[in-house]
Design a protein around this motif. Structure first.
Motif, PDB file in Angstrom:
ATOM      1  N   PRO A 282       0.802  -1.233   0.000  1.00 56.06           N
ATOM      2  CA  PRO A 282       0.000   0.000   0.000  1.00 56.06           C
ATOM      3  C   PRO A 282       0.835   1.283   0.000  1.00 56.06           C
ATOM      4  O   PRO A 282       0.461   2.263  -0.648  1.00 56.06           O
ATOM      5  N   ILE A 283       1.959   1.291   0.691  1.00 58.81           N
ATOM      6  CA  ILE A 283       2.799   2.494   0.721  1.00 58.81           C
ATOM      7  C   ILE A 283       3.414   2.742  -0.654  1.00 58.81           C
ATOM      8  O   ILE A 283       3.428   3.879  -1.145  1.00 58.81           O
ATOM      9  N   ALA A 284       3.897   1.696  -1.300  1.00 55.13           N
ATOM     10  CA  ALA A 284       4.448   1.837  -2.650  1.00 55.13           C
ATOM     11  C   ALA A 284       3.360   2.283  -3.624  1.00 55.13           C
ATOM     12  O   ALA A 284       3.610   3.096  -4.520  1.00 55.13           O
ATOM     13  N   PHE A 285       2.155   1.781  -3.437  1.00 56.14           N
ATOM     14  CA  PHE A 285       1.037   2.168  -4.294  1.00 56.14           C
ATOM     15  C   PHE A 285       0.736   3.654  -4.154  1.00 56.14           C
ATOM     16  O   PHE A 285       0.572   4.367  -5.144  1.00 56.14           O
ATOM     17  N   VAL A 286       0.682   4.130  -2.909  1.00 57.01           N
ATOM     18  CA  VAL A 286       0.398   5.549  -2.672  1.00 57.01           C
ATOM     19  C   VAL A 286       1.506   6.416  -3.261  1.00 57.01           C
ATOM     20  O   VAL A 286       1.230   7.453  -3.875  1.00 57.01           O
ATOM     21  N   LEU A 287       2.762   6.009  -3.120  1.00 50.45           N
ATOM     22  CA  LEU A 287       3.874   6.767  -3.703  1.00 50.45           C
ATOM     23  C   LEU A 287       3.750   6.861  -5.221  1.00 50.45           C
ATOM     24  O   LEU A 287       3.883   7.941  -5.807  1.00 50.45           O
ATOM     25  N   ALA A 288       3.519   5.721  -5.859  1.00 49.54           N
ATOM     26  CA  ALA A 288       3.425   5.701  -7.321  1.00 49.54           C
ATOM     27  C   ALA A 288       2.226   6.517  -7.804  1.00 49.54           C
ATOM     28  O   ALA A 288       2.330   7.278  -8.781  1.00 49.54           O
ATOM     29  N   GLU A 289       1.105   6.391  -7.137  1.00 53.02           N
ATOM     30  CA  GLU A 289      -0.083   7.154  -7.543  1.00 53.02           C
ATOM     31  C   GLU A 289       0.110   8.650  -7.303  1.00 53.02           C
ATOM     32  O   GLU A 289      -0.403   9.466  -8.072  1.00 53.02           O
ATOM     33  N   ALA A 290       0.848   9.014  -6.264  1.00 52.30           N
ATOM     34  CA  ALA A 290       1.140  10.432  -6.034  1.00 52.30           C
ATOM     35  C   ALA A 290       1.967  10.997  -7.192  1.00 52.30           C
ATOM     36  O   ALA A 290       1.749  12.139  -7.616  1.00 52.30           O
ATOM     37  N   GLY A 291       2.896  10.210  -7.697  1.00 56.83           N
ATOM     38  CA  GLY A 291       3.671  10.658  -8.864  1.00 56.83           C
ATOM     39  C   GLY A 291       2.799  10.830 -10.091  1.00 56.83           C
ATOM     40  O   GLY A 291       2.942  11.808 -10.835  1.00 56.83           O
ATOM     41  N   LEU A 292       1.893   9.884 -10.322  1.00 52.38           N
ATOM     42  CA  LEU A 292       0.986  10.010 -11.464  1.00 52.38           C
ATOM     43  C   LEU A 292       0.019  11.173 -11.272  1.00 52.38           C
ATOM     44  O   LEU A 292      -0.341  11.860 -12.237  1.00 52.38           O
ATOM     45  N   LEU A 293      -0.385  11.412 -10.042  1.00 51.43           N
ATOM     46  CA  LEU A 293      -1.259  12.548  -9.755  1.00 51.43           C
ATOM     47  C   LEU A 293      -0.530  13.875 -10.002  1.00 51.43           C
ATOM     48  O   LEU A 293      -1.132  14.833 -10.494  1.00 51.43           O
ATOM     49  N   ALA A 294       0.763  13.910  -9.715  1.00 50.14           N
ATOM     50  CA  ALA A 294       1.549  15.120  -9.995  1.00 50.14           C
ATOM     51  C   ALA A 294       1.566  15.415 -11.487  1.00 50.14           C
ATOM     52  O   ALA A 294       1.507  16.583 -11.898  1.00 50.14           O
ATOM     53  N   VAL A 295       1.613  14.375 -12.302  1.00 48.04           N
ATOM     54  CA  VAL A 295       1.587  14.557 -13.757  1.00 48.04           C
ATOM     55  C   VAL A 295       0.259  15.173 -14.191  1.00 48.04           C
ATOM     56  O   VAL A 295       0.202  15.949 -15.138  1.00 48.04           O
ATOM     57  N   LEU A 296      -0.812  14.863 -13.473  1.00 45.67           N
ATOM     58  CA  LEU A 296      -2.118  15.429 -13.806  1.00 45.67           C
ATOM     59  C   LEU A 296      -2.305  16.849 -13.272  1.00 45.67           C
ATOM     60  O   LEU A 296      -2.827  17.712 -13.959  1.00 45.67           O
ATOM     61  N   VAL A 297      -1.879  17.081 -12.031  1.00 42.69           N
ATOM     62  CA  VAL A 297      -2.220  18.331 -11.360  1.00 42.69           C
ATOM     63  C   VAL A 297      -1.245  19.463 -11.674  1.00 42.69           C
ATOM     64  O   VAL A 297      -1.664  20.595 -11.917  1.00 42.69           O
ATOM     65  N   LEU A 298       0.048  19.209 -11.679  1.00 43.16           N
ATOM     66  CA  LEU A 298       1.009  20.301 -11.849  1.00 43.16           C
ATOM     67  C   LEU A 298       0.885  21.037 -13.190  1.00 43.16           C
ATOM     68  O   LEU A 298       1.022  22.256 -13.215  1.00 43.16           O
ATOM     69  N   PRO A 299       0.603  20.366 -14.304  1.00 42.77           N
ATOM     70  CA  PRO A 299       0.398  21.133 -15.542  1.00 42.77           C
ATOM     71  C   PRO A 299      -0.829  22.045 -15.494  1.00 42.77           C
ATOM     72  O   PRO A 299      -0.950  22.964 -16.296  1.00 42.77           O
ATOM     73  N   ALA A 300      -1.721  21.822 -14.538  1.00 46.14           N
ATOM     74  CA  ALA A 300      -2.884  22.707 -14.405  1.00 46.14           C
ATOM     75  C   ALA A 300      -2.462  24.123 -14.045  1.00 46.14           C
ATOM     76  O   ALA A 300      -3.214  25.070 -14.268  1.00 46.14           O
ATOM     77  N   LEU A 301      -1.253  24.292 -13.528  1.00 46.69           N
ATOM     78  CA  LEU A 301      -0.768  25.622 -13.177  1.00 46.69           C
ATOM     79  C   LEU A 301      -0.566  26.509 -14.399  1.00 46.69           C
ATOM     80  O   LEU A 301      -0.453  27.715 -14.266  1.00 46.69           O
ATOM     81  N   GLN A 302      -0.524  25.921 -15.594  1.00 46.00           N
ATOM     82  CA  GLN A 302      -0.345  26.719 -16.799  1.00 46.00           C
ATOM     83  C   GLN A 302      -1.670  27.066 -17.480  1.00 46.00           C
ATOM     84  O   GLN A 302      -1.677  27.624 -18.565  1.00 46.00           O
ATOM     85  N   THR A 303      -2.793  26.769 -16.834  1.00 48.15           N
ATOM     86  CA  THR A 303      -4.103  27.112 -17.389  1.00 48.15           C
ATOM     87  C   THR A 303      -4.529  28.494 -16.914  1.00 48.15           C
ATOM     88  O   THR A 303      -3.889  29.093 -16.045  1.00 48.15           O
ATOM     89  N   ARG A 304      -5.644  28.984 -17.449  1.00 46.67           N
ATOM     90  CA  ARG A 304      -6.148  30.295 -17.035  1.00 46.67           C
ATOM     91  C   ARG A 304      -6.732  30.275 -15.628  1.00 46.67           C
ATOM     92  O   ARG A 304      -6.747  31.284 -14.953  1.00 46.67           O
ATOM     93  N   ALA A 305      -7.250  29.137 -15.201  1.00 42.48           N
ATOM     94  CA  ALA A 305      -7.831  28.997 -13.861  1.00 42.48           C
ATOM     95  C   ALA A 305      -7.150  27.819 -13.167  1.00 42.48           C
ATOM     96  O   ALA A 305      -7.722  26.740 -13.063  1.00 42.48           O
ATOM     97  N   PRO A 306      -5.920  28.005 -12.691  1.00 44.81           N
ATOM     98  CA  PRO A 306      -5.155  26.871 -12.180  1.00 44.81           C
ATOM     99  C   PRO A 306      -5.769  26.195 -10.959  1.00 44.81           C
ATOM    100  O   PRO A 306      -5.783  24.966 -10.886  1.00 44.81           O
ATOM    101  N   LEU A 307      -6.297  26.958 -10.026  1.00 43.63           N
ATOM    102  CA  LEU A 307      -6.865  26.333  -8.831  1.00 43.63           C
ATOM    103  C   LEU A 307      -8.130  25.547  -9.166  1.00 43.63           C
ATOM    104  O   LEU A 307      -8.327  24.442  -8.661  1.00 43.63           O
ATOM    105  N   ARG A 308      -8.965  26.109 -10.011  1.00 44.42           N
ATOM    106  CA  ARG A 308     -10.192  25.412 -10.391  1.00 44.42           C
ATOM    107  C   ARG A 308      -9.869  24.152 -11.183  1.00 44.42           C
ATOM    108  O   ARG A 308     -10.473  23.093 -10.974  1.00 44.42           O
ATOM    109  N   THR A 309      -8.892  24.227 -12.078  1.00 41.99           N
ATOM    110  CA  THR A 309      -8.504  23.058 -12.860  1.00 41.99           C
ATOM    111  C   THR A 309      -7.903  21.978 -11.978  1.00 41.99           C
ATOM    112  O   THR A 309      -8.238  20.799 -12.100  1.00 41.99           O
TER     113      THR A 309
END
Length: 170
Positions: free
Chosen positions: A80-107
């Motif tokens: 479970p710990i390895a799963f959470v780590l790996a999913e956090a990395g994949l989530l970073a790929v989804l969330v961090l590029p949202a900072l380049q949108t017009r509404a970063p917090l909403r995205t």
């Protein structure tokens, strides 16, 4: 109503947009680091492969292949710990590029909410149904959510005709 070619261009640009900013680079480093922390050196290789795929083909393909690579890294099940780590990395790929949108917090909030809802539906299905039923429920939920987002995009971009409710009586 706009030209259908414009709709295709807008949709394909959104799906295959290439990583280009500092926030995206941070997401890439987070993914490689998370995969490395979860699986060691083979995880670093899987993280790099996922990032290259992300750059070449876009986010949906990278997320899918990243999960397939996790299955290859942990064929007997994942801690479970390895799963959470790996999913956090994949989530970073989804969330961090949202900072380049017009509404970063909403995205970013919408992305996190979508991940939480789809993850919750999948988890509830797995603990209460057989594996095949859970897979069908999860796939159906993702298909419905994808179609809802597609329709929302059409309406938000003004690519649907609002005159569908009017009828002609003869």
């Amino acid at each position: 109503m706009s030209d259908p070619a414009t709709a295709t261009h807008v949709e394909s640009t959104f799906v295959t947009e290439r990583p280009s900013t500092l926030s995206t680079a941070v997401g890439a480093v987070a993914l490689v680091g998370a995969f490395g922390a979860a699986a060691g050196p083979p995880g670093i290789g899987a993280g790099i492969a996922t990032i290259l795929l992300w750059y070449g083909f876009g986010t949906p393909y990278a997320i899918a292949v990243g999960h397939v690579l996790l299955l290859a890294l942990f064929p007997d099940g994942i801690d479970p710990i390895a799963f959470v780590l790996a999913e956090a990395g994949l989530l970073a790929v989804l969330v961090l590029p949202a900072l380049q949108t017009r509404a970063p917090l909403r995205t970013a909030a919408g992305t996190l909410l979508t991940v939480a809802v789809l993850g919750g539906v999948s988890w509830l299905a797995v603990v209460s149904l057989s594996l095949w039923q859970a897979a069908a429920v999860t796939a159906g939920t993702i298909a419905l959510a994808g179609y809802a987002l597609y329709r929302y995009g059409l309406v938000a971009l003004g690519l649907v005709d609002d005159d569908a409710s009017s009828t002609t009586d003869e």
